[in-house]
Every structure is written in C-alpha cells, then in structure tokens.
Scaffold this motif. Sequence first.
Motif, PDB file in Angstrom:
ATOM      1  N   CYS A 141     105.654 -29.315 119.659  1.00  0.00           N
ATOM      2  CA  CYS A 141     107.156 -29.329 120.126  1.00  0.00           C
ATOM      3  C   CYS A 141     107.090 -29.715 121.682  1.00  0.00           C
ATOM      4  O   CYS A 141     106.062 -29.121 123.189  1.00  0.00           O
ATOM      5  CB  CYS A 141     107.631 -28.137 119.894  1.00  0.00           C
ATOM      6  SG  CYS A 141     106.973 -26.327 120.165  1.00  0.00           S
TER       7      CYS A 141
ATOM      8  N   GLN B 144     111.770 -25.768 124.688  1.00  0.00           N
ATOM      9  CA  GLN B 144     112.842 -25.479 123.470  1.00  0.00           C
ATOM     10  C   GLN B 144     112.440 -23.908 122.764  1.00  0.00           C
ATOM     11  O   GLN B 144     111.533 -23.552 122.822  1.00  0.00           O
ATOM     12  CB  GLN B 144     112.363 -26.462 122.006  1.00  0.00           C
ATOM     13  CG  GLN B 144     112.970 -27.769 122.852  1.00  0.00           C
ATOM     14  CD  GLN B 144     111.639 -29.022 121.454  1.00  0.00           C
ATOM     15  OE1 GLN B 144     111.687 -28.797 121.262  1.00  0.00           O
ATOM     16  NE2 GLN B 144     113.188 -29.757 120.534  1.00  0.00           N
TER      17      GLN B 144
ATOM     18  N   TRP C  35     109.350 -37.223 119.455  1.00  0.00           N
ATOM     19  CA  TRP C  35     110.321 -36.977 118.746  1.00  0.00           C
ATOM     20  C   TRP C  35     110.831 -36.205 119.950  1.00  0.00           C
ATOM     21  O   TRP C  35     110.704 -35.805 120.410  1.00  0.00           O
ATOM     22  CB  TRP C  35     110.204 -35.786 117.918  1.00  0.00           C
ATOM     23  CG  TRP C  35     110.965 -35.735 116.533  1.00  0.00           C
ATOM     24  CD1 TRP C  35     112.020 -34.073 117.529  1.00  0.00           C
ATOM     25  CD2 TRP C  35     111.510 -35.997 116.182  1.00  0.00           C
ATOM     26  NE1 TRP C  35     112.576 -33.942 116.502  1.00  0.00           N
ATOM     27  CE2 TRP C  35     112.716 -35.147 115.408  1.00  0.00           C
ATOM     28  CE3 TRP C  35     111.210 -36.916 115.176  1.00  0.00           C
ATOM     29  CZ2 TRP C  35     113.394 -35.192 114.790  1.00  0.00           C
ATOM     30  CZ3 TRP C  35     112.343 -37.205 113.924  1.00  0.00           C
ATOM     31  CH2 TRP C  35     113.436 -36.772 113.751  1.00  0.00           C
TER      32      TRP C  35
ATOM     33  N   SER D  64     114.006 -34.486 119.619  1.00  0.00           N
ATOM     34  CA  SER D  64     114.966 -33.678 118.594  1.00  0.00           C
ATOM     35  C   SER D  64     115.929 -33.533 119.879  1.00  0.00           C
ATOM     36  O   SER D  64     116.975 -32.372 119.688  1.00  0.00           O
ATOM     37  CB  SER D  64     113.814 -32.333 119.830  1.00  0.00           C
ATOM     38  OG  SER D  64     112.974 -32.306 119.701  1.00  0.00           O
TER      39      SER D  64
ATOM     40  N   SER E 103     114.984 -27.855 115.843  1.00  0.00           N
ATOM     41  CA  SER E 103     114.937 -29.779 115.544  1.00  0.00           C
ATOM     42  C   SER E 103     113.946 -30.196 115.704  1.00  0.00           C
ATOM     43  O   SER E 103     114.083 -31.914 115.423  1.00  0.00           O
ATOM     44  CB  SER E 103     115.966 -29.830 117.463  1.00  0.00           C
ATOM     45  OG  SER E 103     115.463 -29.598 118.128  1.00  0.00           O
ATOM     46  N   ILE E 104     112.908 -29.732 115.165  1.00  0.00           N
ATOM     47  CA  ILE E 104     111.713 -30.795 114.857  1.00  0.00           C
ATOM     48  C   ILE E 104     111.246 -30.495 113.619  1.00  0.00           C
ATOM     49  O   ILE E 104     110.329 -31.486 112.814  1.00  0.00           O
ATOM     50  CB  ILE E 104     110.441 -30.904 116.366  1.00  0.00           C
ATOM     51  CG1 ILE E 104     109.626 -31.588 115.947  1.00  0.00           C
ATOM     52  CG2 ILE E 104     110.086 -29.535 116.851  1.00  0.00           C
ATOM     53  CD1 ILE E 104     108.697 -31.762 117.118  1.00  0.00           C
TER      54      ILE E 104
END
Lengths: 306, 501
Positions: free
Chosen positions: B317, B321, B405, B407, B415-416
Amino acid sequence: MGAYFVRKLIEAAAVCVAVSIIAFLLVQSTGDLAVAMGGLDASAEDTARLREVYGLDQSFVQQYLSWAGRVLHGDLGQSYFSQEDVLTLILERLPVTATLSVASLLLGLLISIPAGVYCAMKPDGWFDRSCLGLSVLGQAMPSYWVGLLLILLFGVTFRILPISGTQSAASYVMPSLTLAWFVFPVFLRLSRAGMIDVLSSDYIRTARAKGLSERTVLFKHALRNAILPVVSVATVQFGFLLGGSIVVESVFSLNGIGLLAWSAIQRSDYPVVQAVVLIVAIIFVLLNVVSDLLNAALDPRLTSEQ
Amino acid sequence: MKNLKIFALSMMTLAPASLCAGQADNSLVWGYDTQLESMNPYATNKGKAQLVMRNVLEHLLYRTADGQAKPALATSWTWVDATTIDFTLREGVTFHNGEAFDADDVVYTVAQIKNPDAKISAQGDYKFIESVEKTGQYSIRMKLSKPTPSAIDRLSQTLFILPNETYEAMDAAEFGRAPVGTGPYKVTGFEAGQMVEFERNEAYYDAEWGQPQFDKLTVLTLPDPQTRLAELTSGRVDFVWGLSPDDMMQLTMSPDIETVSGDSTTVTFLSLDPNARTGDNPTQDKNVRLAMIHAIDRAVVGQVMQGAASIALESSCHPKQFGCIQDVAGYEYNVEKAKEYMAASAYPDGFEMKIAAFTENARIAEAVTGYLRKIGIEATVDQRETTAWVKDYFAGEIPVGIVPWPSNGVYDVSSITPFFFEEGQGDYIGDAEINAWFAEAGSIIDEEERLRLYALGFGKMADEVLNIPMVTKVTNYAYRSGLDFTPAADGYPLIYMAGWK
C-alpha cells in the motif's frame, strides 16, 4: 470474363466473412470487454452487470451472428466506450489513413521505378549496388526507428516539418517518407528484375536493331512490360499500407484508422475492431480483385486457365 | 537500442528551443499520452482521461496538491452518522451554457450512475454511495452503502456533476463531444482521439484554489513518448508527463525545460499464490517466499524503473494512505540468505516460474526475473494485453504476477484491501483472519481502531510473506521554463491550477 468476375467476387466475399470471424474470435479470446470497461477495480458483480447490459454474456456464435446481422443492415454498431457510431469514427479517420497510404505509395513508386530502371541499365554498377544496399536497409530498419530519425532531423534539428498531427499537408511528409521507405525495396527489386529480364528479351534486341533511340526502347517498349508486376503488387501494397500504418500513425500522432484500431484493440472495443478489420479487409480484397481483373484483361489466358 | 534512444534524446535537448509560444499568448499545450474518444466522464474508467475532463466538469470537492479535500461545488459537509453526510452546495454557480447549478443536478447525476441499465464504465467506483436526496435547493443528504471512512476523499476524485437539464436533452455520445460543466475551462473544440481545446471560463466562481490562468488550453494526444519529447523540445508542446528516468536525465540538459518528479498513490507488488488458488505451486512454501523477497533488491528496482523518489515498500500500500502500516517485518536484499532459504525449501534445485505482467509493468517483471535467476528460480516474463491479464488474474489463474494499483488516487488503504486481501476477485492470500481485520477496518470510522486492525493485517502479511511489496510509482513531468506548476501528491496534476509566471 463475366464468370471470372463473379467467381472472384464470391471468393472476395468469402474471404471477408472468414476475416471477420477470425478477428471476432481473436478479440474475444485475447481480452474481455466487460473487464476493460469496468476497470481494474470492478467487482465480479460490476463485471457481470456490464456483460449483461452489453450482451456479452451471450455465446460467441450468438454475439457474432447478432453483429453480422446488424452489419448486413448497414449498422456497424457503436463504440462501447465513446458511444459513438462506429461508421462515423471510421469515416472521420479514413481520409487520414488513405492520404497517408496514397502519398506513401506514390512516393515509393516515384523513387523506386526510375531507380530500378537505372539499376537495370547498368547492373552491378555503383548505383545498382547502392540501391540494393539501400533496399536491404529499408527492409531492415523498423518504421518506428525511421520515423524517429526523420523527426530528429527535420522536426527537431532543422525544424522545417511538423512532428505530429494533421494540421497541414506538410504534416504528411515525414510519415509518407517513413512508409515509402518501407515499400521502396519491394518496388525497386521488382522494377529492376523486370527491366533486366525484359531488356534481355528478343523484341528489345529487335527494337534496338531497328535503330530506335535508347529512350524509346526503355520507356516505350521495355518499361511497359516490366512494370506490370509492379502495378500488380502496388495494389496489394496499398492494402498493406491501409491496414499496416498503425506504428507510423502512432509515432506521428496521425488520427487515422490504424491508431483507432490500436486503441480499440487495447480496450477490447470489438465493434470498432471488427468494423476496422472488415473495412480494411473489404478494401484489400477488392484491390486484389481489381488487380486480378487487370491482369486478366492484359493477359486473357488467365481467365481460361482458371 | 537504449544507446540510440539516449543519443536521439541528447540531440533533441541540445537543439535550440523556439520562442515559447505558450507563454507569449498565455496558453498551454499539454502533450498527452492517452487518447480521448469522448469527453463524457462516465464513458471511461481511465483516470488519465478523466483528468482532462476535470477542467470542464467538477466534483463536489477537489484535492489540493498536498492531498487535502477542499470545497468545490459543495461548500461544507457534516457527518450525520457513519453512513450519512449532509452537504451544503455552492450558490450562484452556472454551467457553461448558463444552466444554474443546484441540488437537482447532484441528485440527477447520482441517479444516472446508479441506474443499473446505464452504460457507465466503472460503476463500481460509486458503490459506496447508496443514494442522494435533495434537502433544499442548495443542500443534499448523501447516504452511504456502508460506513466509508474514505468517502470525503473519494468525493474529491469521483462524481462529476452533470447539468441535469442539458444532459437529459442530449445523448451520452453528444455530451461526449460537447460537454458542459461548471469547471474553470470550457471546451471549444474536440477532435476525438486527437485533441481538446479549451478556453477560460470567464464566469467561473470564486473558487478556494483560485482562478484559471491560461486564456487557452490544448490537450494534444501524442501516444508515442519519443514524439512527446520531440514536440516539447521543438516548442510546440509546453508540458508533458509520465516520463521515464532516462527521459528525465536527458531533459535536464536543456536550458529552457524544467523537470520535476512528483508522487502518486500507485504501488506495485508481486502477487504470489500461498493459498494454492491456482493449484499447487512453489510459492505455497514459505521458504521459497522468503528466498524470493531476499533475492530482489526492491530499492534498486524502484530507482531504476521509477526514479530516485520511488520508495521500496514493506507493505503493499502507499505510505501516504491512511492505514498503510509500513512498520512491519522488513526483509533486506541478501542473496546469500535467499540461497539459504532456497536450499531449505522443497525446491533446493530451483524451479521454473512465469511472472505475468501487462504494459510497462513488464519492465519491473523483467528486473525481478533477473534477480530470481540468481537463486535458481528460472523466471520468465509472461507479458499480456491488459484486459487479458485482468481477466485471468481475477479468475484466479495467475500464480505470480506484477500488480500495479493506483487506488484511484484515494488516500486510504480501503481503496486497495477489498480488491486483493478481503476475499475480493484479486485475493490470492485467502487468509480468514486478514480478511476479517481488513473488512472491519474498512467499515468503521474510529481511526484508532482502524489503525490497529490494519496493523494486524499488514503485520501478518509481512510475517508470512504472503506477497512481495515492491515500489511506489513516481510521476515525472517536464515543462517549459516559466510555468508555475506544483506536482500533485496523487500523481494526477490539476493543470488548471497552473499558470505562467
């Protein structure tokens, strides 16, 4: 001749149908339109909903027949992404690709035929060897690289030609040169070989013995026969140029059908892919029919042999 | 080929630049890498395409360059409870065609999106919205489908507000050719796949971020990266983005071009199959996973592939975030240790492995294969077309793959996690505990508890090496000197906030 013409048309129609089925199959097997539309973060339910809304949950045969039925009624469908009529998208872009293809073909012919004739007049001379070397280079250098070199030279260093877009006739110069460079070797070799063959024939010896000037012998008697295979191949090459200009259109940002097809393939937007493939196939096949008919007209033995 | 490219770029950058037309007539030309087939934001799921549309259509909120959600068409908001937000809308705003903006437009837009028969891409982006009701001419109440802590942040990235009367009178394709919004720029010309021309919206409201500066703005599609650079150096284009570190290095030689690297919310990780979703495979063996993570020098991969600003990750991630816990078990680059783990695994003699990747991620896959071969894993890249990769990955058919990704630019790990670690289509981990922790963390508002749950989940993922976090993506920009531009923290630059100095 009439029966020959009808047979060629039936063959052409069969080829177009086969091409459309293969294209449909390829697009369906390599991508998933629902996934492309939903995006990476679409859930299984979102993707399923898109399949249902767009009829993608039907079998391959059902989808193909549905598409083919609409095409027979003149409806090529809509882009799944822009919702635009596919025919409109293609007609907007076809002039760009057609202009590029015609310009490239003419440029290639204008350079390669005189060069081929001159090479044939003095085979193995320095000019002949240089041209053959260039034709090897032409075949070896990818269009992408040739395009970038031209951009570097004429667009960045000298700044005399536009690099991208279609805002003026000058915009077509570099892309046309790039594609002409690609067709140059084929035409050069054909015209050179044809001329060497014809120049050693009996009727040319006779023409020379009658005291005709070398210019008359070359351009009135020899070239007319030697150029026949070039004309025949040129029609086929034109089809290749129409369908194969994707890379050049991308490098020079020409908004033609090559670029349209490329972006549609990336998104699995198969109404667009199918329509582009079908239209290019029709043009290509018709050009072949025209070529066959021209050959048949020039040599009637072809119609009786087949 | 790379040497040739560097030579070509050097020639380009050494060439004298022409007079900066953009600065002279207060306009800007953006060399864009994405073809825009429609200017209808609901006809595309591409963030890059929607970025251009943000000049014309607006969200309720916008995001500042440093990542804060601020008022746009909504002036304020209040959380009523965990699933209800009240918004006060801006008064006196008109769409470009004179239609007045009010609550009806927001209600209409959401109704369009939620219509199950609507041909809308990325409908999933709006799943967190249950409904919107009008509570006054300039106020709405938004009901969320479940507690969504990231709702405010998401609303700064999604939900383009449509003019209800205008949109109703047009079809989607027609609106896509001539969009009407409340944004800082109006569309004056649109050539599908080629260019969009804008002019400043003189009636733009007194926005928090300021006023549009350019008189004219042009977004010119240039799919080939070398052509974009050539147009920048030749002077036709003023701004380009998405450059590689090689391109950036070469452009620094040009005196009239500035380069800058910005962040993004995109992360990359190497997805493994520890739970045998694809069937028995070597990555079920923890020793193999440990060998792999020690064998890859992730910091170098990031710096070479993305640029110096790229961060090697410990969790899959983005550190920016909320909930992205990077303080977990870390694994150094140590080939000897990797070999030891391989020797202790069920595959001491190595094995063959295919790493599935799409688009530019194949370059990262190539780098990974090189590292893995050093410890006896005969890795090769299985490059695929994007949708083919996505289809197979979500169908559970890719045992090892590079996953990028973005997001959607959202600053929250919710969001992931639902897509990859919560029994989503992309969940190859299949761990019940992790699923439960992440699912709960994504559906409560209590920040402390959320952080605790995410720490548990990412901690276990790291301890067990259930996938291999790789690097963050860097967004590289180059533009003509004199442009006042601040890179966006999320990698989606709002060009309408820029101007000439």
